[in-house]
Design a protein around this motif. Sequence first.
Motif, PDB file in Angstrom:
ATOM      1  N   LYS A  75       2.551   1.585  -3.484  1.00 23.19           N
ATOM      2  CA  LYS A  75       1.563   2.048  -4.477  1.00 23.19           C
ATOM      3  C   LYS A  75       1.243   3.522  -4.286  1.00 23.19           C
ATOM      4  O   LYS A  75       1.127   4.271  -5.263  1.00 23.19           O
ATOM      5  CB  LYS A  75       0.291   1.197  -4.396  1.00 23.19           C
ATOM      6  CG  LYS A  75       0.457  -0.168  -5.021  1.00 23.19           C
ATOM      7  CD  LYS A  75      -0.837  -0.965  -4.985  1.00 23.19           C
ATOM      8  CE  LYS A  75      -0.641  -2.308  -5.660  1.00 23.19           C
ATOM      9  NZ  LYS A  75      -1.812  -3.156  -5.605  1.00 23.19           N
ATOM     10  N   LYS A  84       0.836  -1.210   0.000  1.00 18.37           N
ATOM     11  CA  LYS A  84       0.000   0.000   0.000  1.00 18.37           C
ATOM     12  C   LYS A  84       0.866   1.254   0.000  1.00 18.37           C
ATOM     13  O   LYS A  84       0.570   2.223  -0.703  1.00 18.37           O
ATOM     14  CB  LYS A  84      -0.921   0.031   1.229  1.00 18.37           C
ATOM     15  CG  LYS A  84      -2.073  -0.918   1.188  1.00 18.37           C
ATOM     16  CD  LYS A  84      -2.919  -0.720   2.442  1.00 18.37           C
ATOM     17  CE  LYS A  84      -3.972  -1.780   2.614  1.00 18.37           C
ATOM     18  NZ  LYS A  84      -4.710  -1.603   3.876  1.00 18.37           N
ATOM     19  N   ASP A 103       1.915   6.393  -7.061  1.00 19.45           N
ATOM     20  CA  ASP A 103       0.852   7.306  -7.508  1.00 19.45           C
ATOM     21  C   ASP A 103       1.282   8.759  -7.361  1.00 19.45           C
ATOM     22  O   ASP A 103       1.023   9.584  -8.245  1.00 19.45           O
ATOM     23  CB  ASP A 103      -0.442   7.058  -6.726  1.00 19.45           C
ATOM     24  CG  ASP A 103      -1.135   5.766  -7.117  1.00 19.45           C
ATOM     25  OD1 ASP A 103      -0.796   5.187  -8.178  1.00 19.45           O
ATOM     26  OD2 ASP A 103      -2.020   5.315  -6.354  1.00 19.45           O
ATOM     27  N   CYS A 106       7.108  -5.704  -5.930  1.00 22.76           N
ATOM     28  CA  CYS A 106       6.617  -4.500  -6.608  1.00 22.76           C
ATOM     29  C   CYS A 106       7.372  -4.220  -7.912  1.00 22.76           C
ATOM     30  O   CYS A 106       7.327  -3.107  -8.440  1.00 22.76           O
ATOM     31  CB  CYS A 106       6.705  -3.310  -5.662  1.00 22.76           C
ATOM     32  SG  CYS A 106       5.596  -3.435  -4.244  1.00 22.76           S
TER      33      CYS A 106
END
Length: 155
Positions: A94, A91, A98, A128
């Motif tokens: 990510k 999380k 972003d 990832c």
Amino acid sequence: MLKSIEGNFDNPEVNKLLTKHFIELRAASPEGSAHVLDIPGLKVSSIKFWSLWENDKIFGCGALKFLDKDHGEFKSIRIHDDFRNQGNGIKVIKHLIDEAKKLKIKRISLETGAGEFFDPARKLFKKCDFTPCKPFAHYKEDVNSIYLTKLINHE
């Protein structure tokens, strides 16, 4: 509900998480091979820092350092002990990706330790899709460091 707060260094929970991160990484890294930033180091203008919260509890944090207009470096990625081994590292990654996209960053690189202490971090970055690379920016070859990179897809 996931909430992201930029900066927020004065929050006692943020301060506590970063202080623990700094102390543990300094202890786990040989002299001259520790690249962890303390809070004043994270407050420079070339770095953006976010704390991530779920139901008003801090679960992690991370920073993005601008190396040039297209290239960024992840710094100070940390998951609170109460939220480890629950997918929260992904999380945080990510969220940082972003944010990098919003800032038009095309490549993200990072340095992490080569020792056993850093195994969980290396596993997370591999999951990832970060791949090994040569030292970048100010880094030099170091048996105690692993360098990883990833191109950011802007679709």
